[in-house]
Write a protein that holds these residues in place. Sequence first.
Motif, PDB file in Angstrom:
ATOM      1  N   GLY A 235       3.109   3.346  -4.925  1.00 26.95           N
ATOM      2  CA  GLY A 235       3.131   4.295  -6.048  1.00 26.95           C
ATOM      3  C   GLY A 235       4.058   3.877  -7.166  1.00 26.95           C
ATOM      4  O   GLY A 235       3.924   2.791  -7.740  1.00 26.95           O
TER       5      GLY A 235
ATOM      6  N   ASP B 164      -3.745   0.401  -4.165  1.00 30.58           N
ATOM      7  CA  ASP B 164      -4.537   1.250  -3.277  1.00 30.58           C
ATOM      8  C   ASP B 164      -5.262   2.311  -4.103  1.00 30.58           C
ATOM      9  O   ASP B 164      -5.053   2.449  -5.311  1.00 30.58           O
ATOM     10  CB  ASP B 164      -3.642   1.856  -2.194  1.00 30.58           C
ATOM     11  N   THR B 165      -6.079   3.095  -3.407  1.00 30.44           N
ATOM     12  CA  THR B 165      -6.962   4.056  -4.066  1.00 30.44           C
ATOM     13  C   THR B 165      -6.212   5.157  -4.823  1.00 30.44           C
ATOM     14  O   THR B 165      -6.724   5.707  -5.788  1.00 30.44           O
ATOM     15  CB  THR B 165      -7.882   4.656  -2.974  1.00 30.44           C
ATOM     16  N   SER B 166      -4.984   5.464  -4.405  1.00 33.40           N
ATOM     17  CA  SER B 166      -4.266   6.565  -5.053  1.00 33.40           C
ATOM     18  C   SER B 166      -3.619   6.155  -6.375  1.00 33.40           C
ATOM     19  O   SER B 166      -3.058   6.993  -7.071  1.00 33.40           O
ATOM     20  CB  SER B 166      -3.210   7.131  -4.097  1.00 33.40           C
TER      21      SER B 166
ATOM     22  N   ASN C  52      -9.491  -0.863  -7.210  1.00 34.95           N
ATOM     23  CA  ASN C  52      -8.907   0.012  -6.220  1.00 34.95           C
ATOM     24  C   ASN C  52      -9.896   1.085  -5.835  1.00 34.95           C
ATOM     25  O   ASN C  52      -9.534   2.219  -5.581  1.00 34.95           O
ATOM     26  CB  ASN C  52      -7.569   0.590  -6.721  1.00 34.95           C
TER      27      ASN C  52
ATOM     28  N   ARG D 102       0.833  -1.205   0.000  1.00 37.21           N
ATOM     29  CA  ARG D 102       0.000   0.000   0.000  1.00 37.21           C
ATOM     30  C   ARG D 102       0.872   1.262   0.000  1.00 37.21           C
ATOM     31  O   ARG D 102       1.824   1.354   0.778  1.00 37.21           O
ATOM     32  CB  ARG D 102      -0.912   0.012   1.234  1.00 37.21           C
ATOM     33  N   GLY D 103       0.549   2.177  -0.894  1.00 36.67           N
ATOM     34  CA  GLY D 103       1.293   3.435  -0.971  1.00 36.67           C
ATOM     35  C   GLY D 103       2.590   3.329  -1.759  1.00 36.67           C
ATOM     36  O   GLY D 103       3.371   4.274  -1.791  1.00 36.67           O
TER      37      GLY D 103
ATOM     38  N   PRO E 219      -3.396   5.672 -10.113  1.00 38.46           N
ATOM     39  CA  PRO E 219      -4.216   6.099 -11.256  1.00 38.46           C
ATOM     40  C   PRO E 219      -4.659   4.883 -12.075  1.00 38.46           C
ATOM     41  O   PRO E 219      -3.907   3.921 -12.205  1.00 38.46           O
ATOM     42  CB  PRO E 219      -3.263   6.976 -12.069  1.00 38.46           C
TER      43      PRO E 219
ATOM     44  N   ASP F 289     -12.297   3.556  -4.003  1.00 40.11           N
ATOM     45  CA  ASP F 289     -12.183   4.253  -2.718  1.00 40.11           C
ATOM     46  C   ASP F 289     -13.242   3.709  -1.737  1.00 40.11           C
ATOM     47  O   ASP F 289     -14.440   3.793  -2.013  1.00 40.11           O
ATOM     48  CB  ASP F 289     -12.405   5.753  -2.950  1.00 40.11           C
TER      49      ASP F 289
END
Length: 345
Positions: A249, A267-269, A287, A246-247, A271, A289
């Motif tokens: 990126g 995760d939600t962030s 993913n 998670r995170g 794209p 939210d």
Amino acid sequence: MPKPVRKLLATLEGTPDPIPPVWFMRQAGRYLPEYREVRAKAGGFLDLCYNPALAAEVTLQPIRRYGFDAAILFADILLVPDALGQPLGFHEGEGPRLAPIRSAPELASLKPSATQAKFGRVFETVARLRQDLPNATTLIGFCGAPWTVATYMVAGSGSSDQADARAWAYGDPGGFGQLIDLLTDVSVDYLSGQVQAGADVLQIFDSWAGSLPDDQFERWVIAPTRRMVEALRKKHPLVPIIGFPRGAGAMTARFVEATGVQGVSCDTSMPLAAMADLGRKTCVQGNLDPLLLVAGGEPLEERTREILERMEGKRFVFNLGHGIVPEAPPEHVAQLVELVKGWRG
Ligand code: 1CP
């Protein structure tokens, strides 16, 4: 008897379905009234985790209600430190509390040889589940990744920045590495026991992977995860492993390549364009939210359609970017599952 088609398992093995498999992180939990009832009956949260009949019951609740394609064993990533002998408590409204471990000499208090009694109860839950679940439902076993579990063991609680573990890792990488190695070995045994008891797929939760710079990410996220994947592959060559860094990126693609996982949870962030791109290399999961499940209605449906369209034709598992929150109304979860299952139908 022909082998049942377990949709999540098949998707991870490389056969995508036009309607993606769907399950949600924390699909068992406080947003469900029937969970709150069993939880109250069990006593403490740990009593629930270590009670095979009740833990199996709460795992099955969301399967009965929504017909998810996969069930995830009801347990917690902090059962590993607990089984190792680091005193753990869950207090209402406070989250977990552990007696913090801050230096290499304190590692002597951890007893890998003592884990079997508590792990045995979790394996019994898995065995019950494999018996009680519909044949077509994939059963997911899990554990926390060494880095994330270490952040709790070192801080003694959850923390917003994982500062205590990061400080130990910088100040004394050799000592901190001993903790990570110990967790890596114990986690392999724990997951292997879950597979022997009947888990079809494994997920490794690295909820705090995003707090590390790239060099530290290589050392404390990628390296131990790769070690776990290699060891588990040797013992159980056919069991797919999903990583959830998670995170992570921009480090996610590197994570997939270097660890050898068969699937990655985003995760939600992340794209959608990046998620679709990852879908060319591996099976991706995510993913939505989780807060859209609180809102419900058109915003939930619109984003869900967008994700499904963007991931069409990819090896894809519909999921959230993180766990369901306790505030999510169960009707909104039903609305979402219907939408995914009826996709293009
Ligand atoms: O009172 C309650 O009922 C406790 C709430 C709860 C639940 C339902 C906790 C406490 N853990 C769980 C179950 C759980 N935890 C599952 C079960 C299966 C499912 O998904 O349905 C899983 C997979 C976990 C994993 C877990 N526990 C993670 C990794 C995933 C994530 O959420 O990032 C982490 C970080 C934990 C630690 C944990 N357990 C519980 C809490 C409140 C926390 C977070 C503590 C913090 O950082 O403040």
